[in-house]
Design an enzyme around this catalytic site. Sequence first.
Site, PDB file in Angstrom:
ATOM      1  N   ASP A   8       0.856  -1.174   0.000  1.00  0.00           N
ATOM      2  CA  ASP A   8       0.000   0.000   0.000  1.00  0.00           C
ATOM      3  C   ASP A   8       0.902   1.238   0.000  1.00  0.00           C
ATOM      4  O   ASP A   8       2.104   1.145   0.291  1.00  0.00           O
ATOM      5  CB  ASP A   8      -0.878  -0.040   1.256  1.00  0.00           C
ATOM      6  CG  ASP A   8      -1.704   1.206   1.436  1.00  0.00           C
ATOM      7  OD1 ASP A   8      -2.392   1.604   0.479  1.00  0.00           O
ATOM      8  OD2 ASP A   8      -1.651   1.789   2.531  1.00  0.00           O
ATOM      9  N   LYS A 151      -8.482  -4.964  -3.871  1.00  0.00           N
ATOM     10  CA  LYS A 151      -7.052  -5.092  -4.114  1.00  0.00           C
ATOM     11  C   LYS A 151      -6.643  -6.568  -4.173  1.00  0.00           C
ATOM     12  O   LYS A 151      -5.763  -6.951  -4.937  1.00  0.00           O
ATOM     13  CB  LYS A 151      -6.257  -4.402  -3.003  1.00  0.00           C
ATOM     14  CG  LYS A 151      -6.278  -2.893  -3.022  1.00  0.00           C
ATOM     15  CD  LYS A 151      -5.331  -2.369  -1.939  1.00  0.00           C
ATOM     16  CE  LYS A 151      -5.316  -0.876  -1.832  1.00  0.00           C
ATOM     17  NZ  LYS A 151      -4.358  -0.403  -0.812  1.00  0.00           N
ATOM     18  N   ASP A 174      -2.314  -0.626   5.744  1.00  0.00           N
ATOM     19  CA  ASP A 174      -2.769   0.053   6.957  1.00  0.00           C
ATOM     20  C   ASP A 174      -4.277   0.250   7.036  1.00  0.00           C
ATOM     21  O   ASP A 174      -4.760   0.818   8.018  1.00  0.00           O
ATOM     22  CB  ASP A 174      -2.116   1.433   7.050  1.00  0.00           C
ATOM     23  CG  ASP A 174      -2.755   2.431   6.092  1.00  0.00           C
ATOM     24  OD1 ASP A 174      -2.879   2.119   4.878  1.00  0.00           O
ATOM     25  OD2 ASP A 174      -3.170   3.509   6.554  1.00  0.00           O
TER      26      ASP A 174
END
Length: 226
Positions: A8, A151, A174
Site C-alpha cells: 500500500d 485489491k 494500513d
Amino acid sequence: MVPPLALDIDGTLTTPTGRIDPRVFELLPAWDAPVVFATGKAFPYPVALANFLGREETVIAENGGVAYVGGETTVVGDPDAAWAVVEAFRERGGAVGWGDGDTVNRWRETEVAVSPDADEALLREVAATVEDVEVVDTGYAFHVKSTGVSKGRALERVAEALDLDPAAFVAVGDSENDASTFRVAGESYAVANADAVAREAADEVVAEEFMDGTVSVLAELRERVE
C-alpha cells in the site's frame, strides 16, 4: 531470494504527514523481486511512483479497479453506478469536498473518492439504495465503488500475469482496503497506525507506524535470506 511485495502507499510508505518517506527511494529500487504498488489512489499515482523508483510499472489502483502489469491494463467495476450514488448524495446536500479542481477524481476510471470530511452517514445511506455498490473508508477518503472490486482480486490477476503464486507475496498495509490483499498474500503485515479491519486481517501487526513499520518488515525479510 527476497519475496515479491504488495505494498500500500498512503499510511504505509508515507510519513505521518502524508509525504512519501525518503527511505522508499533507498530500499525499493534494489528490491530483487517484483514490487506491486496497491493503492486507493487513481492510476497515475502508483505509475509515477514506480517510474521515480526505476521499477516496472506493476500497479493496482482504485482499490483494485485498475491493474497494470506487463504493459496490459485491466479495468473492472461500474463507474456509472458509483457516480449515480455521488450525484444522489449531492442532491441530498452532500459534498464531495475536494474543491473546484478535484484532482482526486480527475483521473479515476472505476470509482469516486469523497473527502473524509463529508457526511459519511448520508453517503452510506444513499449507497445502500444502489445494488452492488459499497463505500470503503481508507482513512484518506470514502471510496464509492463496485462490491466485486478489491485489491486482493487484483493481486491475483497481477500474480498470474507474473507467473507467480499470490501466496508468494508479502503484503504490507494500513487500511480496510488492504484486508483483501492480506487474505490473498502468503504473509501480511499491518503497520501500527492501521485501522481495526486491517489489524484483524493481518498475520502480524508491527510495533512501528507508517514507513517505520514497513522498514522493519523489509529488514526482517532481508535477514531471512542473508
